[in-house]
Design a protein around this motif. Structure first.
Motif, PDB file in Angstrom:
ATOM      1  N   ALA A 133     -42.516   9.354  69.185  1.00 13.87           N
ATOM      2  CA  ALA A 133     -41.531   8.973  70.186  1.00 13.87           C
ATOM      3  C   ALA A 133     -41.452  10.009  71.300  1.00 13.87           C
ATOM      4  N   ASP A 134     -41.022   9.569  72.463  1.00 15.81           N
ATOM      5  CA  ASP A 134     -40.829  10.503  73.569  1.00 15.81           C
ATOM      6  C   ASP A 134     -39.451  11.151  73.515  1.00 15.81           C
ATOM      7  N   THR A 135     -38.681  10.724  72.547  1.00 20.23           N
ATOM      8  CA  THR A 135     -37.312  11.229  72.467  1.00 20.23           C
ATOM      9  C   THR A 135     -37.123  11.969  71.144  1.00 20.23           C
ATOM     10  N   TYR A 136     -36.084  12.732  71.068  1.00 16.73           N
ATOM     11  CA  TYR A 136     -35.797  13.383  69.798  1.00 16.73           C
ATOM     12  C   TYR A 136     -34.293  13.544  69.652  1.00 16.73           C
ATOM     13  N   THR A 137     -33.844  13.684  68.407  1.00 19.17           N
ATOM     14  CA  THR A 137     -32.415  13.839  68.174  1.00 19.17           C
ATOM     15  C   THR A 137     -32.071  15.313  68.115  1.00 19.17           C
ATOM     16  N   ILE A 138     -30.966  15.633  68.730  1.00 20.07           N
ATOM     17  CA  ILE A 138     -30.456  16.998  68.646  1.00 20.07           C
ATOM     18  C   ILE A 138     -29.887  17.193  67.250  1.00 20.07           C
ATOM     19  N   TYR A 139     -30.261  18.267  66.627  1.00 18.85           N
ATOM     20  CA  TYR A 139     -29.817  18.523  65.259  1.00 18.85           C
ATOM     21  C   TYR A 139     -28.297  18.652  65.200  1.00 18.85           C
TER      22      TYR A 139
ATOM     23  N   ALA B 182     -36.991  13.733  77.521  1.00 21.27           N
ATOM     24  CA  ALA B 182     -36.698  15.092  77.081  1.00 21.27           C
ATOM     25  C   ALA B 182     -36.378  16.004  78.258  1.00 21.27           C
TER      26      ALA B 182
ATOM     27  N   LEU C  47     -33.186  17.820  78.800  1.00 22.67           N
ATOM     28  CA  LEU C  47     -32.843  18.986  78.006  1.00 22.67           C
ATOM     29  C   LEU C  47     -33.723  20.176  78.312  1.00 22.67           C
TER      30      LEU C  47
END
Lengths: 246, 257
Positions: B233-239, B248, B251
């Motif tokens: 994915a081109d996105t990710y979740t912030i922990y 992204a 960020l």
């Protein structure tokens, strides 16, 4: 600090073909010591660091790690795992996310169980201020963030010493600070560090010792005060004048 | 209209045979590509083993000899047509040992080692294309060559060579037809039988033409999909939070803490 040396370099030489890049290098790094290696480009600083981490095979000499010569030992993987390296170009594993970058070495090399490895990775990522980004991939991070993850990756191996090869040279100026800040806190925590750097202010403020290299030899080796305020050699003076001017 | 009636008549009469032939063609392509890929990976890993000056002499010599044999294999199979290889191997074995190989197994063997020779070079190219710093980083945390390859280098190399591997797969679907010379009853072979029996060459070969196209075209689409999935994915979740950050970039320069 007068403990026994972690790494001892003895009569180390390295040639690339006819060109002798390192000519008889001798010095020790003691436990808990922060040593900065300075010098102009081409003086052999990076090659020295790469020899210590066996990325280059020295032509002659010895590298003693806790007293035993690793150049004559067959298995160097364990040594490499215990002497970490932070690269100029970060070299994060592009196929893994931030957390996995810090876990893979622990699990595969140190044979740590995964759960503990993840805990440890998170602890170090928090220390460098990157815990939020554990799900991100390297390509989604800025240079400064990548370098902080790279530092966490090296720390997660719980090394005896950490080598830094111009860790801020590939960074945009505004990101240099965040990486130096992390390195400063590491130095204060008592980590044994050997840093090749062009950041003179950083070298002066955090080093216990400074090594000035010129033309493949160590020209001067002393405390920051000795090197910066009372350099013995003309070449050291000239270099510092040029470097400080920038 | 006679054309279509012949097509339907051939399908009626030889439909199950053509279906079987299609199955054999797909089998040849899948097995050939898979085994060829495995051969390519092994040779790729072998060819990139770091040989240091500290490596003992006998080991170095052994490495060189085996390396030479591998190069000979690659060059031999890349420099001769698969059709000729099939003849030489199939009839050579019969001539030398008096054994008649099972034709399908001989076909699978030939397409696999032929593909392996190409894959070895594709994989080598893929490994070279991975940034040298990646290998240095694996070395710096104490990984062995095999660990470095398995967990870091090959996953990236394989992603990079996916288009070339897909190409090879498609080539195998089509070129498996040359194995008809040793009597492997794949799609071309059964079509030729149908043509010979009916003397209707155009309709008899029009059918495999469509089938080959459909096979190759759908495989191309599947491979594209796989590539996209490999990219992640081109996105990710912030922990520690739920919302997904889109793009992204938002960020990228964000200050942490």
């Amino acid at each position: 600090m007068d403990q026994k040396p972690v790494i001892q370099i003895q009569n180390l030489k390295k040639s690339f073909g006819q060109r002798e890049v390192l000519k008889d290098i001798n010095f020790d790094v003691h436990k808990g010591e922060v040593v900065c290696i300075i010098g102009s480009s081409g003086s052999g600083k990076s090659t020295l660091l790469r020899c210590i981490n066996l990325l280059e095979t020295p032509t002659a000499g010895a590298i003693l790690y806790n007293g035993s010569n690793i150049l004559s030992s067959g298995n160097t993987h364990k040594y490499c795992a215990k002497v970490g390296m932070v690269f100029q170009q970060f070299n994060l594993f592009n196929n893994l996310n931030v957390l996995e970058n810090c876990v893979v070495g622990q699990v595969k090399v140190l044979k740590q169980n995964r759960k503990e490895a993840e805990e440890r990775a998170k602890r170090y990522l928090e220390q460098v201020g990157m815990l939020q980004f554990i799900n991100a991939r390297p390509r989604q991070l800025s240079g400064g963030q990548k370098q902080r993850v790279a530092i966490a990756r090296a720390l997660a191996m719980e090394p005896d010493a950490l080598l830094f090869d111009e860790p801020t040279s590939a960074l945009d100026p505004e990101m240099v600070g965040e990486v130096l800040k992390v390195m400063k806190s590491l130095a204060e925590s008592g980590l044994t560090m050997l840093v090749v750097t062009h950041e003179m202010g950083f070298a002066r403020d955090i080093s216990d010792r400074i090594v000035f290299m010129d033309g493949g030899i160590i020209l001067e080796d002393g405390t920051p005060d000795e090197i910066f305020n009372h350099p013995k050699h003309e070449r050291t003076k000239a270099f510092l004048t040029r470097a400080m001017d920038k | 209209m006679e054309f279509w009636s012949w097509v339907s008549r051939i399908l009626e009469q030889y439909g199950s045979l053509i279906l079987e032939g299609t199955g054999i063609t797909v089998l040849l392509a899948i097995v050939g590509t898979a085994i060829g890929f495995a051969i390519g990976l092994l040779i790729g890993i072998y060819k990139t083993i770091p040989i240091k000056s500290s490596t003992p002499m006998p080991l170095k010599i052994l490495y060189k000899i085996f390396n030479f044999l591998l190069s000979a294999y690659i060059e031999l199979f890349r420099s001769t047509p698969m059709m000729v290889q099939a003849m030489v191997i199939f009839y050579g074995v019969a001539y030398a040992f008096g054994i008649t190989l099972n034709r399908l197994i001989a076909g699978l063997f030939i397409i696999s080692i032929n593909t392996g020779a190409y894959m070895a070079e594709i994989v080598r190219g893929g490994i070279i294309s991975v940034d040298k710093g990646q290998a240095e980083a694996t070395h710096s945390i104490g990984m062995t060559h095999l660990q470095s390859m398995s967990y870091i280098i090959l996953p990236q190399a394989i992603r990079n060579i996916m288009p070339a591997v897909g190409n090879q797969f498609i080539i195998n679907i089509k070129d498996s037809c040359v194995l008809s010379v040793i009597g492997v009853s794949e799609l071309f072979f059964v079509s030729k039988s149908a043509a010979g029996a009916t003397f209707q060459f155009f309709p008899a070969f029009f059918i495999p033409c469509v089938i080959y196209f459909v096979l190759c075209f759908s495989i191309t689409q599947i491979l594209r999909y796989l590539e996209r999935r490999m990219d992640g994915a081109d996105t990710y979740t912030i922990y520690g939070t739920e919302p997904v950050i889109n793009g992204a970039d938002t960020l990228k320069r964000g200050d942490v803490k």
